[in-house]
Design a protein around this motif. Sequence first.
Motif, PDB file in Angstrom:
ATOM      1  N   HIS A 172      52.761  24.502  23.495  1.00 43.13           N
ATOM      2  CA  HIS A 172      53.523  24.840  22.438  1.00 43.13           C
ATOM      3  C   HIS A 172      55.158  24.106  20.906  1.00 43.13           C
ATOM      4  O   HIS A 172      55.658  24.153  20.687  1.00 43.13           O
ATOM      5  N   ASP A 218      59.908  26.378  28.852  1.00 42.13           N
ATOM      6  CA  ASP A 218      59.920  25.336  29.367  1.00 42.13           C
ATOM      7  C   ASP A 218      61.235  24.568  28.366  1.00 42.13           C
ATOM      8  O   ASP A 218      62.075  24.763  27.608  1.00 42.13           O
ATOM      9  N   VAL A 219      62.030  23.493  29.608  1.00 39.48           N
ATOM     10  CA  VAL A 219      62.678  22.571  29.189  1.00 39.48           C
ATOM     11  C   VAL A 219      62.960  22.774  27.869  1.00 39.48           C
ATOM     12  O   VAL A 219      63.665  21.898  27.389  1.00 39.48           O
ATOM     13  N   HIS A 220      62.266  21.787  27.012  1.00 41.19           N
ATOM     14  CA  HIS A 220      61.889  21.470  25.617  1.00 41.19           C
ATOM     15  C   HIS A 220      61.536  22.539  24.781  1.00 41.19           C
ATOM     16  O   HIS A 220      60.560  23.597  24.893  1.00 41.19           O
ATOM     17  N   ASP A 265      59.330  22.577  34.081  1.00 38.39           N
ATOM     18  CA  ASP A 265      60.492  21.524  33.968  1.00 38.39           C
ATOM     19  C   ASP A 265      61.793  21.264  33.728  1.00 38.39           C
ATOM     20  O   ASP A 265      62.539  20.577  33.579  1.00 38.39           O
ATOM     21  N   GLY A 316      54.514  23.035  29.995  1.00 34.33           N
ATOM     22  CA  GLY A 316      55.337  21.714  31.131  1.00 34.33           C
ATOM     23  C   GLY A 316      55.645  22.273  33.016  1.00 34.33           C
ATOM     24  O   GLY A 316      55.014  22.952  33.251  1.00 34.33           O
ATOM     25  N   TYR A 370      56.282  18.650  35.338  1.00 35.46           N
ATOM     26  CA  TYR A 370      55.928  17.227  36.574  1.00 35.46           C
ATOM     27  C   TYR A 370      55.899  17.153  37.561  1.00 35.46           C
ATOM     28  O   TYR A 370      55.420  16.192  38.187  1.00 35.46           O
TER      29      TYR A 370
HETATM   30 ZN    ZN Z   1      58.566  20.560  28.324  1.00 38.88          ZN
END
Ligand code: ZN
Length: 350
Positions: free
Chosen positions: A133, A170-172, A257, A297, A299
């Motif tokens: 992404h 996603d956290v981003h 994430d 993501g 992790y």
């Molecule tokens: Zn991410």
Amino acid sequence: MSKGSSNGDKSTGLVYHHDFLKHDTGAYHPERAARLTAIIERLESSGLSERLVRISPEPAALEQIEYVHERSYIESVREVCERGGGMLDPDTPVSAASYEVALLAAGGVIKAVEEVLNGNLKSVFAAVRPPGHHAERSRGMGFCIFNNVAIAAEHLKRRGLRRILIVDWDVHHGNGTQNAFYEDASVLYFSTHQYPYYPGTGWLDEVGSGDGRGFTVNVPLPAGCGDPDYIYVFKEVLAPIAAEFRPEFVLISAGFDPHASDPLAGMRLSSRTFGVLTEVIKSAVGGGGRIVVSLEGGYSLNALAESVQYVLEALRDEFEGGGVPEAEARAAVRNRVAEIKRIQREYWGL
Ligand SMILES: [Zn+2]
């Protein structure tokens, strides 16, 4: 096939291939092959994998990668890999095999979409890597080489679909996906992300431009958000917009994430909540919703594997104690949602 399963219904697929492990990011990189191994082991030990239809991906064709990326960038990735590897940006190492693996990841999401489009399956989880992404038209970044979900959305457009919803939890922020469809009213991009944070984009006033105005919905969130905050955002912002948009297809850019155990970011989600978010999306788009979930993501290996299991259980209507709980979000999140509604009310009946 579905041996020992109480539920013989095989309506959900899983895209996976051992070659995804060949994208070698080095010894200390968080986006590593062990992520996929952890997911597959979990699905096998829980017995869930027996109830999934395994889909073997094929590499995307160059023309399909070109839906989203410039030929010169694609060629440059191939050349770096042919030389044995290198760095696409400070976060994004590639190895000799990475070009082929990135084609396979994009091809895996395309195949997932095809299986659902053809009516063979209702939903598919694509356990692919590298993620996609952050990948922009002419550069890879943030662990991403080719934008798997954006390529799949373009594929759906070429198959005649006119209302495609991308949900990116996603956290981003998914800068690459947002940019691919910023002026495009046929792809609605919704993202929740920690803000301010990498990559720096995704403020709430980024709503699309031209014909695409109102078809980008950003929910930037302060660090520390937990289960009630995310559930509140999904119920208050995503659900009504998705219900009004009536997507013909849903793609989820599923980064795990925002999990409390994740080493990269500062959110506090539990594994179960990824299943809850899946349920919110499913109920917003109705029972016939066609859904492909693509790994981005995430992790922490245990958190990742457990969360993926909940998402798959939600896709299969097997989510134990399912249903969406009432959520009391904290004041900062309620205020942020109110701000977003004021902005998005110009486009949606919020
Ligand atoms: Zn991410």
